[in-house]
Design a protein around this motif. Structure first.
Motif, PDB file in Angstrom:
ATOM      1  N   VAL A 157       0.861  -1.186   0.000  1.00  0.00           N
ATOM      2  CA  VAL A 157       0.000   0.000   0.000  1.00  0.00           C
ATOM      3  C   VAL A 157       0.898   1.238   0.000  1.00  0.00           C
ATOM      4  N   THR A 158       0.700   2.114  -0.969  1.00  0.00           N
ATOM      5  CA  THR A 158       1.442   3.370  -1.008  1.00  0.00           C
ATOM      6  C   THR A 158       0.738   4.378  -0.109  1.00  0.00           C
ATOM      7  N   LEU A 159       1.359   4.715   1.013  1.00  0.00           N
ATOM      8  CA  LEU A 159       0.740   5.646   1.966  1.00  0.00           C
ATOM      9  C   LEU A 159       0.961   7.093   1.561  1.00  0.00           C
ATOM     10  N   ALA A 160       2.056   7.370   0.855  1.00  0.00           N
ATOM     11  CA  ALA A 160       2.329   8.723   0.380  1.00  0.00           C
ATOM     12  C   ALA A 160       3.250   8.618  -0.821  1.00  0.00           C
ATOM     13  N   ALA A 161       3.102   9.534  -1.773  1.00  0.00           N
ATOM     14  CA  ALA A 161       3.934   9.488  -2.974  1.00  0.00           C
ATOM     15  C   ALA A 161       4.146  10.884  -3.520  1.00  0.00           C
ATOM     16  N   CYS A 162       5.372  11.155  -3.916  1.00  0.00           N
ATOM     17  CA  CYS A 162       5.701  12.383  -4.630  1.00  0.00           C
ATOM     18  C   CYS A 162       6.566  11.975  -5.815  1.00  0.00           C
ATOM     19  N   GLY A 163       5.984  11.929  -6.994  1.00  0.00           N
ATOM     20  CA  GLY A 163       6.697  11.463  -8.175  1.00  0.00           C
ATOM     21  C   GLY A 163       5.986  10.293  -8.813  1.00  0.00           C
ATOM     22  N   ASP A 164       6.002  10.245 -10.147  1.00  0.00           N
ATOM     23  CA  ASP A 164       5.170   9.280 -10.852  1.00  0.00           C
ATOM     24  C   ASP A 164       5.689   7.848 -10.797  1.00  0.00           C
ATOM     25  N   MET A 165       6.952   7.624 -10.405  1.00  0.00           N
ATOM     26  CA  MET A 165       7.482   6.258 -10.388  1.00  0.00           C
ATOM     27  C   MET A 165       7.220   5.534  -9.060  1.00  0.00           C
ATOM     28  N   VAL A 166       6.766   6.261  -8.050  1.00  0.00           N
ATOM     29  CA  VAL A 166       6.670   5.701  -6.704  1.00  0.00           C
ATOM     30  C   VAL A 166       5.650   4.577  -6.619  1.00  0.00           C
ATOM     31  N   GLN A 167       4.415   4.854  -7.023  1.00  0.00           N
ATOM     32  CA  GLN A 167       3.354   3.868  -6.862  1.00  0.00           C
ATOM     33  C   GLN A 167       3.621   2.612  -7.677  1.00  0.00           C
ATOM     34  N   GLU A 168       4.198   2.773  -8.858  1.00  0.00           N
ATOM     35  CA  GLU A 168       4.484   1.611  -9.679  1.00  0.00           C
ATOM     36  C   GLU A 168       5.592   0.757  -9.066  1.00  0.00           C
ATOM     37  N   CYS A 169       6.614   1.399  -8.510  1.00  0.00           N
ATOM     38  CA  CYS A 169       7.680   0.650  -7.835  1.00  0.00           C
ATOM     39  C   CYS A 169       7.137  -0.078  -6.600  1.00  0.00           C
ATOM     40  N   ASP A 170       6.268   0.592  -5.853  1.00  0.00           N
ATOM     41  CA  ASP A 170       5.642  -0.059  -4.696  1.00  0.00           C
ATOM     42  C   ASP A 170       4.817  -1.260  -5.138  1.00  0.00           C
ATOM     43  N   ARG A 171       4.034  -1.052  -6.194  1.00  0.00           N
ATOM     44  CA  ARG A 171       3.186  -2.144  -6.695  1.00  0.00           C
ATOM     45  C   ARG A 171       4.037  -3.337  -7.127  1.00  0.00           C
ATOM     46  N   LEU A 172       5.151  -3.060  -7.783  1.00  0.00           N
ATOM     47  CA  LEU A 172       6.031  -4.127  -8.249  1.00  0.00           C
ATOM     48  C   LEU A 172       6.577  -4.950  -7.086  1.00  0.00           C
ATOM     49  N   GLN A 173       7.047  -4.261  -6.053  1.00  0.00           N
ATOM     50  CA  GLN A 173       7.581  -4.993  -4.912  1.00  0.00           C
ATOM     51  C   GLN A 173       6.510  -5.872  -4.264  1.00  0.00           C
ATOM     52  N   GLY A 174       5.302  -5.332  -4.137  1.00  0.00           N
ATOM     53  CA  GLY A 174       4.225  -6.119  -3.552  1.00  0.00           C
ATOM     54  C   GLY A 174       3.810  -7.275  -4.438  1.00  0.00           C
ATOM     55  N   GLU A 175       3.698  -7.009  -5.736  1.00  0.00           N
ATOM     56  CA  GLU A 175       3.278  -8.047  -6.688  1.00  0.00           C
ATOM     57  C   GLU A 175       4.292  -9.179  -6.771  1.00  0.00           C
TER      58      GLU A 175
END
Length: 230
Positions: free
Chosen positions: A55-73
């Motif tokens: 779960v991305t609790l906070a993000a600044c920058g467009d690559m953050v959520q995708e990198c978080d999703r990748l690690q979780g996936e």
């Protein structure tokens, strides 16, 4: 940046964080401040893994959520490694993501495609299989040295305190989902009735107050009606 200047900015940040009205606002400000204060940092985010789900609790920058999703996936990556370590280490640094990373090859390959050149991060907490981390990203290799880790630690300490103030990560997830639902409902009202953002929010708020229904539930009804009309 000179450390004296950085210390002054961190003092201003501390006062600014105290002025935030919610845990979510505090975490958002920490991510934004990392990008603003740390040389070479192009993006920053706070990741939580809860029951195996990222779960991305906070993000600044467009690559953050995708990198978080990748690690979780994928269930692999620097944050997962750090959380599983038994030696108490709480900081990681990847100097050059353009080079092979055998420990988590799939994540590294995908992060490289997103334009990540180097990463560093600090583990905020760990409990059983759950953990949280502050992650900093740069588009160029070699952006983060040991001195940057100190800056990351200072920001992470604020994030850890903010998270300690929240009773559970589930509470934060609920807040994020609520904000998303309201935002979607406002967008539907704006499109359907040609309203401004403020007007759309006021419509939702008036319905909530008049019928004594939670704002999130009003938003969900608007979304359901929109789906039914398609």
């Amino acid at each position: 940046m000179e450390w004296r200047e950085y210390a002054e900015q961190m003092a201003l940040l501390a006062r600014n964080l105290l002025a935030q009205e919610s845990v979510q606002a505090t975490l958002d400000e920490i991510a934004a401040s990392a990008v603003k204060l740390i040389d070479g940092c192009d993006a920053a985010g706070i990741l939580a893994v809860r029951k195996g789900r990222a779960v991305t609790l906070a993000a600044c920058g467009d690559m953050v959520q995708e990198c978080d999703r990748l690690q979780g996936e994928l269930g692999e990556g620097p944050c997962f490694d750090l959380a599983r370590r038994k030696d108490g280490e709480r900081v990681y640094r990847i100097a050059d993501l353009t080079r092979p990373e055998p420990a988590w090859e799939r994540f590294a390959n995908r992060a490289r495609e997103l334009g990540v050149g180097s990463m560093t991060g600090v583990l905020l907490y760990t409990s059983d299989e759950d953990f949280g981390a502050l992650n900093l990203y740069s588009r160029r290799p070699g952006a983060f040295g040991q001195e940057i880790e100190t800056a990351g630690w200072l920001l992470a300490s604020h994030a850890a305190v903010a998270l300690a103030d929240a009773r559970t990560i589930d509470q934060l997830e609920h807040a994020l989902e609520t904000r998303h639902a309201i935002g979607e409902a406002m967008g539907m009202l704006m499109e359907r009735h040609r309203l401004s953002q403020d007007e759309a929010f006021n419509v939702l708020r008036r319905i909530s107050q008049h019928h004594n229904i939670k704002l999130r539930d009003v938003a969900q009804r608007v979304r359901d009606e929109h789906t039914d009309q398609k």
